[in-house]
Design an enzyme around this catalytic site. Structure first.
Site, PDB file in Angstrom:
ATOM      1  N   HIS A 277      11.303  18.503 -70.936  1.00  0.00           N
ATOM      2  CA  HIS A 277      10.161  18.440 -71.852  1.00  0.00           C
ATOM      3  C   HIS A 277       8.887  18.395 -71.011  1.00  0.00           C
ATOM      4  CE1 HIS A 277       8.055  17.937 -75.537  1.00  0.00           C
ATOM      5  NE2 HIS A 277       7.625  16.724 -75.252  1.00  0.00           N
TER       6      HIS A 277
ATOM      7  N   PHE B 132       6.383  13.338 -80.954  1.00  0.00           N
ATOM      8  CA  PHE B 132       5.795  12.141 -81.547  1.00  0.00           C
ATOM      9  C   PHE B 132       6.617  11.730 -82.761  1.00  0.00           C
ATOM     10  CE2 PHE B 132       1.074  12.911 -80.168  1.00  0.00           C
ATOM     11  CZ  PHE B 132       1.417  12.602 -78.864  1.00  0.00           C
TER      12      PHE B 132
ATOM     13  N   GLU C  55      11.331  10.434 -69.268  1.00  0.00           N
ATOM     14  CA  GLU C  55      12.324  11.511 -69.277  1.00  0.00           C
ATOM     15  C   GLU C  55      13.185  11.436 -68.016  1.00  0.00           C
ATOM     16  OE1 GLU C  55      12.855  16.268 -70.193  1.00  0.00           O
ATOM     17  OE2 GLU C  55      10.829  15.493 -69.874  1.00  0.00           O
TER      18      GLU C  55
ATOM     19  N   LYS D  78       6.002  23.992 -68.797  1.00  0.00           N
ATOM     20  CA  LYS D  78       4.705  23.668 -69.395  1.00  0.00           C
ATOM     21  C   LYS D  78       3.613  23.651 -68.333  1.00  0.00           C
ATOM     22  CE  LYS D  78       6.366  20.962 -73.378  1.00  0.00           C
ATOM     23  NZ  LYS D  78       7.822  21.042 -73.150  1.00  0.00           N
TER      24      LYS D  78
ATOM     25  N   CYS E  24       6.773  18.064 -81.465  1.00  0.00           N
ATOM     26  CA  CYS E  24       7.035  18.909 -80.297  1.00  0.00           C
ATOM     27  C   CYS E  24       8.520  19.216 -80.094  1.00  0.00           C
ATOM     28  CB  CYS E  24       6.466  18.249 -79.054  1.00  0.00           C
ATOM     29  SG  CYS E  24       4.715  17.857 -79.235  1.00  0.00           S
TER      30      CYS E  24
ATOM     31  N   HIS F   2       1.359  22.963 -73.161  1.00  0.00           N
ATOM     32  CA  HIS F   2       2.287  22.393 -74.139  1.00  0.00           C
ATOM     33  C   HIS F   2       2.079  23.096 -75.471  1.00  0.00           C
ATOM     34  CE1 HIS F   2       4.851  19.960 -76.393  1.00  0.00           C
ATOM     35  NE2 HIS F   2       4.408  18.748 -76.106  1.00  0.00           N
TER      36      HIS F   2
END
Length: 409
Positions: free
Chosen positions: A301, A397, A312, A333, A162, A338
């Site tokens: 994010h 990830f 975050e 998002k 991502c 996402h």
């Protein structure tokens, strides 16, 4: 060192199929989340997504060409056609060896993989398409864009889950800054609203199982339970300031800093201490020569998963220190879903537009802010703000962290 500016933008998303449509929808807080129409979700834990609606590849490429591409690649080429046209780069007369393409995808042609695997199992190996491999591989979007425009500089694909398209834009920024390129097409694309991805992400408890589009993609909300799949492409044209000025191009924003790090912690969970993400933000600000107090906005994010938003927040507090309370933060998002490897490209476009117009897009659906996400997360409605610098964050990830520092020009 060269200054690096944005001269073109292209977007395909659930809330707009151009950069202009995307921005108008983001300002308005348009929700692109809805029940999945492309496939039967019976038996699936997750039934909502940010699907691209009414996409016509024929507006951007020949039918024969489109049939030889996976959907993710069609999205990428469509957004690139928009961005290059917007920039005027196709008619700029630049040395093609000094124009690069750095475009990635977190997953690549997963729809093609599913289709051809079914043929293999049901009909045997001779029925697998000879185009299977070139349609599936993640680098083909960059290749197709390069071939379309004749750009012969570095043609590369970054795959960092991502964080993919934030890394592609960052790498393009560095190549231009240090004089290796005059211009570069950069960003990412994704098309993973397919059974395999929907099942895989849901079964690892990463996806929201809500059936309510208004309460599914809700970053920073105490009710959040996972992200909602999105799809599309976000592509920008980066160019040296001198090149852009020399040809009279419109300058849409400036990329002034880039930070990228690894958590070295876990395959899916962010580091609870937020050290890697915080360092990426610090590095981006340091390269731009800015203090945290000079950064007015962070496009987070902000996936809507319980761990990401919490950690975050920790990372932003570490990077910004006493200035964390004064920076505006939002997750778009909440509107697009996402978009995985395309997320950073779309969010860089939104961030540049936010700086240009002095409007911070909202985190829609944020009705019950989590006390552990206690930043100014701009809930529900856009907010006017006098901002001259902003960060766009992407984390993936595997512990991939990337942050871009954009400035108003």
């Amino acid at each position: 060192m060269n200054r690096v500016v944005i001269t073109g933008m292209g977007a395909i998303s659930a809330i707009g199929s151009s950069a202009a449509e995307l921005w108008e929808a983001a300002k308005a807080g348009k929700n692109g989340i809805s029940r999945i129409e492309r496939l039967d979700t019976s038996g699936f834990k997750a039934t909502l997504a940010g699907e691209v609606k009414d996409f016509d590849p024929g507006a951007f490429m020949e039918k024969k060409e489109a049939r030889r591409m996976d959907l993710y690649c069609q999205y990428a080429l469509a957004a690139a056609v928009q961005a290059v046209s917007h920039s005027g780069l196709d008619a700029a007369g630049l040395d093609p060896w000094r124009v690069g393409v750095i475009v990635g995808s977190g997953v690549g042609g997963l729809s093609t993989l599913e289709t051809e695997h079914s043929k293999l199992v049901e009909k045997g190996p001779l029925k697998v398409s000879p185009l299977f491999i070139p349609m599936m591989i993640s680098n083909m979007a960059a290749g197709m864009i390069s071939m379309r425009f004749g750009f012969r500089g570095p043609c590369q694909c970054v795959v960092t889950a991502c964080a993919t398209s934030t890394n592609t834009i960052g790498d393009a920024f560095r190549a231009i800054k240090h004089g290796y390129l005059d211009a570069c097409v950069a960003g990412g694309a994704e098309a993973t609203i397919v059974p395999m991805a929907l099942a895989g992400f849901a079964n690892m408890t990463a996806l929201s199982q809500s059936g309510d589009p208004e309460a599914a993609s809700i970053p920073f909300d105490r009710r959040r339970e996972g992200f909602v799949m999105g799809e599309g492409a976000g592509i920008v044209v980066l160019e040296s300031y001198d090149s852009a000025k020399a040809r009279g191009a419109e300058i849409l924003g400036e990329v002034a800093g880039y930070g990228t790090t690894g958590d070295a912690y876990h395959i899916t969970s962010p580091d609870p201490g937020g050290e890697g993400a915080a360092m990426a933000m610090r590095l981006a600000m340091m390269e731009a020569g800015l203090s945290p107090e000079e950064v007015g906005y962070i496009n987070a994010h902000g996936t809507g998963t319980p761990l990401n938003d919490k950690y975050e927040t920790v990372a932003i507090k570490k990077a910004f220190g006493d200035a964390a309370g004064g920076v505006l933060v939002s997750s778009t998002k909440s509107m697009t879903g996402h978009m995985l490897g395309a997320a950073g490209g779309i969010e860089a476009i939104i961030t540049a537009q936010a700086l240009k117009e002095g409007i911070v897009p909202p985190t829609i659906g944020l009705l019950e802010q989590d006390p552990e996400c206690d930043l100014d997360c701009v809930p529900l409605k856009a907010r006017k703000a006098d901002i001259s610098a902003a960060l766009s964050n992407s984390f993936g990830f595997g512990g991939h962290n990337a942050s871009l520092l954009l400035k108003k020009v």
